[in-house]
Write a protein that holds these residues in place. Structure first.
Motif, PDB file in Angstrom:
ATOM      1  N   LEU A  31     101.628  19.279  -5.658  1.00  0.00           N
ATOM      2  CA  LEU A  31     102.554  20.383  -5.431  1.00  0.00           C
ATOM      3  C   LEU A  31     103.964  20.010  -5.850  1.00  0.00           C
ATOM      4  CD1 LEU A  31     101.502  21.544  -1.861  1.00  0.00           C
ATOM      5  CD2 LEU A  31     100.935  22.620  -4.020  1.00  0.00           C
ATOM      6  N   ASP A  32     104.548  20.845  -6.682  1.00  0.00           N
ATOM      7  CA  ASP A  32     105.958  20.667  -6.990  1.00  0.00           C
ATOM      8  C   ASP A  32     106.739  21.722  -6.217  1.00  0.00           C
ATOM      9  OD1 ASP A  32     105.772  23.103  -8.392  1.00  0.00           O
ATOM     10  OD2 ASP A  32     105.669  22.136 -10.345  1.00  0.00           O
ATOM     11  N   SER A  33     108.030  21.743  -6.380  1.00  0.00           N
ATOM     12  CA  SER A  33     108.861  22.657  -5.586  1.00  0.00           C
ATOM     13  C   SER A  33     108.512  24.122  -5.847  1.00  0.00           C
ATOM     14  CB  SER A  33     110.339  22.400  -5.850  1.00  0.00           C
ATOM     15  OG  SER A  33     110.633  22.567  -7.211  1.00  0.00           O
ATOM     16  N   ASP A  35     105.532  25.328  -6.586  1.00  0.00           N
ATOM     17  CA  ASP A  35     104.288  25.603  -5.865  1.00  0.00           C
ATOM     18  C   ASP A  35     104.566  25.859  -4.387  1.00  0.00           C
ATOM     19  OD1 ASP A  35     102.634  25.160  -8.147  1.00  0.00           O
ATOM     20  OD2 ASP A  35     102.686  23.001  -7.761  1.00  0.00           O
ATOM     21  N   VAL A  36     105.427  25.051  -3.814  1.00  0.00           N
ATOM     22  CA  VAL A  36     105.770  25.189  -2.393  1.00  0.00           C
ATOM     23  C   VAL A  36     106.455  26.522  -2.147  1.00  0.00           C
ATOM     24  CG1 VAL A  36     107.147  24.261  -0.500  1.00  0.00           C
ATOM     25  CG2 VAL A  36     105.873  22.703  -1.987  1.00  0.00           C
ATOM     26  N   VAL A  37     107.425  26.867  -2.979  1.00  0.00           N
ATOM     27  CA  VAL A  37     108.140  28.136  -2.825  1.00  0.00           C
ATOM     28  C   VAL A  37     107.173  29.306  -2.961  1.00  0.00           C
ATOM     29  CG1 VAL A  37     109.867  29.664  -3.861  1.00  0.00           C
ATOM     30  CG2 VAL A  37     110.391  27.248  -3.497  1.00  0.00           C
ATOM     31  N   SER A  38     106.294  29.249  -3.921  1.00  0.00           N
ATOM     32  CA  SER A  38     105.311  30.313  -4.117  1.00  0.00           C
ATOM     33  C   SER A  38     104.434  30.489  -2.875  1.00  0.00           C
ATOM     34  CB  SER A  38     104.448  29.989  -5.340  1.00  0.00           C
ATOM     35  OG  SER A  38     103.418  30.927  -5.482  1.00  0.00           O
ATOM     36  N   PHE A  39     103.963  29.377  -2.325  1.00  0.00           N
ATOM     37  CA  PHE A  39     103.139  29.418  -1.122  1.00  0.00           C
ATOM     38  C   PHE A  39     103.921  30.004   0.048  1.00  0.00           C
ATOM     39  CE2 PHE A  39     101.154  26.869   2.496  1.00  0.00           C
ATOM     40  CZ  PHE A  39     100.073  27.736   2.641  1.00  0.00           C
ATOM     41  N   LEU A  40     105.161  29.578   0.213  1.00  0.00           N
ATOM     42  CA  LEU A  40     105.974  30.080   1.317  1.00  0.00           C
ATOM     43  C   LEU A  40     106.289  31.565   1.154  1.00  0.00           C
ATOM     44  CD1 LEU A  40     108.365  27.057   1.930  1.00  0.00           C
ATOM     45  CD2 LEU A  40     106.323  27.697   3.217  1.00  0.00           C
ATOM     46  N   LEU A  41     106.468  32.025  -0.065  1.00  0.00           N
ATOM     47  CA  LEU A  41     106.688  33.456  -0.301  1.00  0.00           C
ATOM     48  C   LEU A  41     105.460  34.262   0.107  1.00  0.00           C
ATOM     49  CD1 LEU A  41     108.603  33.441  -3.708  1.00  0.00           C
ATOM     50  CD2 LEU A  41     109.514  34.024  -1.437  1.00  0.00           C
TER      51      LEU A  41
END
Length: 74
Positions: A31-33, A35-41
């Protein structure tokens, strides 16, 4: 199903894993940043919650990610 178990299942599904190592870095799971932002969205839409950019920028481990989300949805 309680929120903790639901969240564990969501993370396992997202990472395509069978068990969570909360001490593992996000990079360990590829996971890069973004990927994390997408998941959190996705989670913001699902649960009607919001994450601040400073909360997201400091995430290093799966456990930190898990705790951040759990604190928002619990």
């Amino acid at each position: 199903m309680d929120k903790r178990a639901e969240l564990e299942n969501l993370i396992k599904e997202k990472l395509h894993i069978e068990s969570i190592d909360k001490d593992a870095t996000l990079a360990t799971y590829g996971l890069d940043s973004l990927d994390v932002v997408s998941f959190l969205l996705e989670l913001e839409d699902r649960y009607g919650i919001a994450f601040e950019s400073d909360e997201i920028n400091d995430l290093k481990t799966v456990g930190e990610l898990f705790n951040l989300i759990l604190n928002k949805i619990a």
